[in-house]
Motif scaffolding. Structure first.
Motif, mmCIF file in Angstrom:
data_model
loop_
_atom_site.group_PDB
_atom_site.id
_atom_site.type_symbol
_atom_site.label_atom_id
_atom_site.label_comp_id
_atom_site.label_asym_id
_atom_site.label_seq_id
_atom_site.Cartn_x
_atom_site.Cartn_y
_atom_site.Cartn_z
ATOM 1 N N UNK A 99 0.361 -15.130 -9.268
ATOM 2 C CA UNK A 99 0.874 -16.067 -10.276
ATOM 3 C C UNK A 99 1.928 -16.769 -10.413
ATOM 4 N N UNK A 100 2.498 -17.472 -9.205
ATOM 5 C CA UNK A 100 3.632 -18.229 -9.220
ATOM 6 C C UNK A 100 3.517 -19.727 -9.392
ATOM 7 N N UNK A 101 2.419 -20.114 -9.813
ATOM 8 C CA UNK A 101 2.019 -21.543 -9.781
ATOM 9 C C UNK A 101 3.252 -22.374 -10.564
ATOM 10 N N UNK A 102 3.627 -21.921 -11.737
ATOM 11 C CA UNK A 102 4.587 -22.723 -12.436
ATOM 12 C C UNK A 102 6.141 -22.418 -11.959
ATOM 13 N N UNK A 103 6.168 -21.510 -10.798
ATOM 14 C CA UNK A 103 7.652 -21.280 -10.458
ATOM 15 C C UNK A 103 8.190 -22.317 -9.807
ATOM 16 N N UNK A 104 9.404 -22.539 -9.955
ATOM 17 C CA UNK A 104 9.934 -23.676 -9.077
ATOM 18 C C UNK A 104 9.961 -23.066 -7.595
ATOM 19 N N UNK A 105 9.363 -23.863 -6.653
ATOM 20 C CA UNK A 105 9.698 -23.672 -5.300
ATOM 21 C C UNK A 105 11.081 -24.230 -4.634
ATOM 22 N N UNK A 106 11.371 -25.296 -5.140
ATOM 23 C CA UNK A 106 12.493 -26.055 -4.439
ATOM 24 C C UNK A 106 13.103 -26.839 -5.629
ATOM 25 N N UNK A 107 14.288 -26.852 -5.640
ATOM 26 C CA UNK A 107 15.329 -27.833 -6.283
ATOM 27 C C UNK A 107 16.004 -28.846 -5.276
ATOM 28 N N UNK A 108 15.528 -29.891 -5.331
ATOM 29 C CA UNK A 108 16.274 -30.876 -4.467
ATOM 30 C C UNK A 108 17.275 -31.832 -4.946
#
Length: 556
Positions: A99-108
């Motif tokens: 349930x991590x769909x809305x978690x940020x994967x990357x800040x660029x």
């Protein structure tokens, strides 16, 4: 091999707060898990494998191998028969099961301050699926090889994962010279994007945040696959650590509340030149762990990193590993391992190191020699693509029964391992591995040069500098004009990174009776170290004093 208990003197410890949060909070727990990983690898790694989705389970032995060329072909087999998809594990599983769909994967973060982008796990999966379909529409299929030539942008991660999703093999191009004409090559068109600094900075990616370019193995393991597999959030930094000023890294740390900062000794020494003031302009209170990778770090740089950047509260994880090992193989664990500045400390799980002498005999206790590994772990390389013979010759032929790293290592009285650098024909200059044979070849191509030998000499910023010994043809005099020609020749043949820092005229070179150049002796001469060790195999001892008398004192 691992001491019964951690030494209590002349070491630094992690804070109590970090130990409370740590997965492995003590040296005793580390040792317990390490012994299990070595003696019962199926049980140890089997527990790790349970965290992943498997389409089919492995059959037969969990781990099987042969490291001895005298007993047949070298091979490593791990979980034979098991199948999965790594893209599914790092994206779909995290989104739909965790349930991590809305978690940020990357800040660029771009080179220009204010140029930024945020991508969640769900958004990343959508982009990967779209691009996977683009690849399939172009005829790319499972087993194909795909080269990717992009700067440090989210689209590079997308391209990698799209390849993994359809079963294609990706190769990240770090240099235009790496192109292979039988590969599909993916290029990011920046003509419509306002990022003029990206290709200017492409050769400097070893200084970026994880602070490694994704094309290097560090970026594969600790920017793309590792963090995503663990559902973590990472910062991709596409830029220079000194632009627009030398505080840029610490501004980014505060901006994103970065807790783990991983960089190279070269970058640390570069920033160290500017002192503590640019660091202390920012709070850095979010930092918990500092990491270093790419080459041995000198104790002075380690202490600056620990004391100034980490304010003596953040442990420094000094990791040793290679592209071939897939991940770190010698490393302290942040809360568990007492630290010694400059030491990679102890082996990671499943890794069994040994130190050998020239005869291939294992050395016990305090000693120095060749660093080798006695058995495989899941991340170790299986072969060299299309060239099994090269794989066996490079890593296993010198000492049958061992994986040979090509690095030297010292073990102290407390059992700590200290990587001393390459002992084969490679130099590490600003994080770039250079072949001494290639530099020597470029020098010898000059009509004035009869023979050349190249060794590394410590450099305060680059890690190692190139110290070149040249023997000229009869009748040729060494002068500044010739020196300039030789530097130019190397630069044109190999690149600016290989430009010699020192060139010494050497009427003769120290050789064994069989004619082998004694590079160990040349390294001592380059550093003006008179303790040469055992020189009983030296054919002509008079050469030594002559070279000491003529050695270079300043860069040419």
């Amino acid at each position: 091999m691992i001491p019964d208990k951690a030494p209590g003197e002349h070491v630094l410890h992690a804070s109590g707060d970090l130990k409370k949060e740590a997965h492995i909070p003590s040296f005793e727990k580390y040792k317990e898990l390490y012994i299990r990983s070595v003696e019962s690898p199926e049980e140890f790694w089997g527990d790790v494998a349970k965290d992943f989705f498997w389409k089919t389970k492995y059959t037969g032995k969990f781990l099987d191998y042969n490291f001895d060329v005298t007993k047949g072909e070298i091979f490593v087999k791990c979980m034979e028969g098991a199948t999965t998809n790594i893209c599914y594990n790092v994206l779909d599983r995290n989104i739909y099961e965790m349930k991590l769909g809305d978690k940020v994967a990357f800040y660029w973060e771009g080179n220009e301050p204010g140029d930024e982008k945020t991508v969640t796990y769900r958004e990343l999966l959508q982009q990967v699926c779209k691009f996977a379909n683009v690849l399939k529409s172009q005829g790319v299929k499972k087993g194909d090889r795909v080269s990717i030539y992009m700067p440090m942008v989210v689209e590079l991660v997308v391209a990698m994962l799209a390849c993994a999703r359809i079963g294609a093999v990706h190769s990240i191009v770090v240099s235009p010279l790496s192109f292979a004409n039988d590969f599909v090559c993916l290029l990011l068109d920046l003509s419509c994007v306002d990022q003029p600094a990206f290709y200017k900075t492409f050769c400097r990616k070893e200084l970026a945040l994880c602070q490694k370019y994704i094309g290097w193995i560090t970026g594969h393991s600790y920017i793309t696959y590792g963090p995503l597999a663990n559902g973590a959030t990472s910062v991709l930094f596409e830029g220079l650590p000194t632009y627009p000023d030398v505080s840029r890294m610490w501004e980014i740390v505060d901006k994103y509340h970065i807790s783990k900062f991983y960089t190279a000794p070269t970058a640390i020494r570069l920033l160290m030149k500017y002192g503590s003031e640019p660091v202390q302009k920012y709070k850095r209170t979010s930092l918990k762990i500092l990491g270093t990778v790419g080459e041995p770090i000198n104790p002075e740089a380690w202490q600056w990193y620990y004391s100034v950047v980490g304010e003596k509260r953040c442990p420094v994880v000094d990791t040793f590993w290679q592209t071939e090992t897939g991940g770190h193989v010698m490393t302290p664990l942040p809360a568990a391992t007492p630290m010694k500045p400059g030491s990679a400390t102890f082996p990671f799980f499943g890794v069994v190191p040994a130190i050998l002498n020239e005869s291939g005999e294992e050395l016990e206790g305090p000693s120095e020699g060749y660093l080798v590994f006695k058995q495989p772990w899941p991340g170790v390389m299986r072969t060299v693509y299309g060239n099994q013979e090269r794989f066996e010759t490079t890593y296993f032929k010198k000492f049958p029964g061992y994986y040979v790293t090509g690095d030297g290592c010292r073990r102290d009285k407390d059992g700590y391992y200290w990587i001393t650098g390459r002992i084969d024909d490679m130099l590490n200059v600003s994080g770039h591995l250079l072949s001494t044979a290639e530099v020597e070849s470029a020098l010898v191509e000059h009509e004035a040069v009869a023979e050349a030998a190249v060794v590394g000499r410590p450099h305060p910023v680059k890690g190692e500098s190139l110290y070149c010994f040249v023997t000229l043809n009869d009748g040729i005099n060494y002068n500044q004009k010739l020196e300039g020609e030789l530097k130019k020749q190397v630069r044109e043949k190999i690149g600016a990174i290989a430009t010699p820092d020192y060139i010494q005229n050497a009427p003769s070179l120290p050789k064994t009776r069989s004619g082998k150049i004694m590079r160990r002796v040349l390294r001592k001469i380059a550093c003006n170290e008179r303790d040469l060790g055992d020189v009983s195999t030296l054919a002509d001892s008079s050469v030594i004093e002559q070279l000491f008398d003529n050695r270079c004192c300043t860069a040419v």
